[in-house]
Scaffold this motif. Sequence first.
Motif, short mmCIF file in Angstrom:
data_model
loop_
_atom_site.label_atom_id
_atom_site.label_comp_id
_atom_site.label_asym_id
_atom_site.label_seq_id
_atom_site.Cartn_x
_atom_site.Cartn_y
_atom_site.Cartn_z
N ALA A 1 -16.39 -10.71 -7.22
CA ALA A 1 -16.17 -9.53 -6.64
C ALA A 1 -17.26 -9.17 -5.87
O ALA A 1 -17.52 -7.78 -5.62
CB ALA A 1 -15.80 -8.58 -7.73
N ALA A 2 -18.45 -9.93 -5.65
CA ALA A 2 -19.64 -9.39 -5.13
C ALA A 2 -19.36 -9.39 -3.34
O ALA A 2 -20.37 -8.84 -2.94
CB ALA A 2 -20.63 -10.61 -5.24
N SER B 1 -15.87 -5.49 6.13
CA SER B 1 -16.32 -6.65 4.92
C SER B 1 -17.49 -5.89 4.17
O SER B 1 -18.04 -4.74 4.71
CB SER B 1 -16.68 -7.71 5.53
OG SER B 1 -17.74 -7.60 6.45
N GLY B 2 -17.94 -6.55 3.17
CA GLY B 2 -19.13 -5.80 2.48
C GLY B 2 -19.76 -6.92 1.44
O GLY B 2 -19.01 -8.03 1.06
N GLU B 3 -20.95 -6.90 1.18
CA GLU B 3 -21.53 -7.82 0.34
C GLU B 3 -22.45 -6.90 -0.69
O GLU B 3 -23.39 -6.20 0.00
CB GLU B 3 -22.22 -8.74 1.05
CG GLU B 3 -22.70 -9.90 0.06
CD GLU B 3 -23.08 -11.01 0.60
OE1 GLU B 3 -23.76 -11.90 0.23
OE2 GLU B 3 -22.81 -11.23 1.91
N ARG C 1 -14.35 0.75 -2.32
CA ARG C 1 -14.43 0.96 -3.71
C ARG C 1 -15.24 0.06 -4.52
O ARG C 1 -14.75 -1.23 -4.12
CB ARG C 1 -13.13 1.22 -4.27
CG ARG C 1 -12.36 2.49 -3.78
CD ARG C 1 -10.86 2.45 -4.17
NE ARG C 1 -10.66 2.70 -5.51
CZ ARG C 1 -10.78 3.72 -6.17
NH1 ARG C 1 -11.54 4.96 -5.90
NH2 ARG C 1 -10.89 3.98 -7.57
N TYR C 2 -16.14 0.35 -5.52
CA TYR C 2 -16.70 -0.67 -6.23
C TYR C 2 -16.88 0.00 -7.61
O TYR C 2 -16.67 1.14 -7.92
CB TYR C 2 -18.15 -0.74 -5.76
CG TYR C 2 -19.04 0.38 -6.05
CD1 TYR C 2 -20.02 0.41 -7.36
CD2 TYR C 2 -19.31 1.25 -5.01
CE1 TYR C 2 -20.66 1.57 -7.31
CE2 TYR C 2 -20.13 2.38 -5.19
CZ TYR C 2 -20.85 2.40 -6.42
OH TYR C 2 -21.82 3.44 -6.79
N TRP C 3 -16.94 -0.97 -8.51
CA TRP C 3 -16.84 -0.66 -10.19
C TRP C 3 -18.32 -1.07 -10.86
O TRP C 3 -18.73 -1.88 -10.25
CB TRP C 3 -15.83 -1.03 -10.97
CG TRP C 3 -15.43 -2.50 -10.67
CD1 TRP C 3 -14.43 -3.05 -9.60
CD2 TRP C 3 -16.21 -3.57 -11.11
NE1 TRP C 3 -14.75 -4.50 -9.73
CE2 TRP C 3 -15.65 -4.83 -10.53
CE3 TRP C 3 -17.15 -3.70 -12.08
CZ2 TRP C 3 -16.01 -6.21 -11.14
CZ3 TRP C 3 -17.36 -5.07 -12.65
CH2 TRP C 3 -17.03 -6.04 -11.98
N PHE D 1 -17.07 -4.99 -6.02
CA PHE D 1 -16.10 -4.21 -5.40
C PHE D 1 -14.58 -4.44 -5.90
O PHE D 1 -14.25 -5.46 -6.77
CB PHE D 1 -15.98 -5.08 -3.78
CG PHE D 1 -17.09 -4.92 -3.02
CD1 PHE D 1 -17.39 -3.68 -2.23
CD2 PHE D 1 -18.24 -5.88 -2.71
CE1 PHE D 1 -18.33 -3.46 -1.47
CE2 PHE D 1 -19.02 -5.61 -2.14
CZ PHE D 1 -19.25 -4.34 -1.15
N GLU D 2 -13.59 -3.73 -5.48
CA GLU D 2 -12.50 -3.70 -5.83
C GLU D 2 -11.76 -4.52 -4.77
O GLU D 2 -11.74 -4.27 -3.45
CB GLU D 2 -11.65 -2.47 -5.82
CG GLU D 2 -11.88 -1.75 -7.21
CD GLU D 2 -10.74 -0.58 -7.40
OE1 GLU D 2 -10.02 -0.21 -6.41
OE2 GLU D 2 -10.64 -0.10 -8.42
N VAL D 3 -11.31 -5.67 -5.21
CA VAL D 3 -10.90 -6.95 -4.35
C VAL D 3 -9.35 -7.31 -4.63
O VAL D 3 -9.11 -7.02 -5.76
CB VAL D 3 -11.76 -7.87 -4.35
CG1 VAL D 3 -13.06 -7.73 -3.71
CG2 VAL D 3 -11.72 -8.76 -5.81
N THR D 4 -8.83 -7.67 -3.52
CA THR D 4 -7.47 -8.37 -3.71
C THR D 4 -7.68 -9.79 -4.46
O THR D 4 -8.84 -10.24 -4.49
CB THR D 4 -6.84 -8.31 -2.45
OG1 THR D 4 -7.42 -9.22 -1.63
CG2 THR D 4 -6.72 -6.83 -1.86
#
Length: 226
Positions: A76-77, A95-97, A137-139, A197-200
């Motif tokens: 999830a990074a 996108s994001g990292e 969204r991230y956790w 991240f909240e990912v699929t």
Amino acid sequence: MRRQMLLAAAVLAAITAVPTASFAQGRRDPEAEQRKQQEDAAKKRRQREEWGDMQAPLPALRNAGPCPFVKSLYDAARYVEFKDGREASTAVGFSGEIQGISAGCAYKDDQPIEVTMEVLFEMGRGPQAEGRQKTYRYWVAVTDRNRSVLAKETFDLPVTFPEGEDRVYVTENIGNITIPRAAVTTSGSNFEILVGFEVTPQMATFNREGKRFRLNVGQAGATPNP
């Protein structure tokens, strides 16, 4: 942006976390051992006070032990949107990292562990991104290391890409992470703090397989994971 993470849910779960060394005590009563340790510590403090042997602690020795391990979860990074589910550079939206995490903690005696964190995100806008605003969204999760999740909280991270820019950096400051300790001997190394991240499921698989696109990917193809 500054965040406050209150982990009241960790109180009940964390009281079961004890250092590995305690398992070597066989059938001894853990509560009796804890009371004896606390009584011995209090006795030594009283002796030092009576004998005038109290010394100020060194500034560098803030903690009774090490801090919790802090890292991003590999699956999830990174966050990569794919239009119509196509894993192609021309199909990438936002996108994001997670580029870096720094953290500090403080605790002593039988006090809980107080942790503060700073997370650096790098966000990208690909050819299929619609508009210039995106709320990611991230956790953040606290775990009883290698065992179970004690508490988890999710945050919204709204990002605006300036005109002509397809990449931005955002720093999030997260405070008030409080981890109760079962005993004086319970150190921060018993715990782990994860960020992601909240990912699929597709995004998680993409990350797990080591695939990668540039954050501001345009018409270029994918670059291999180094």
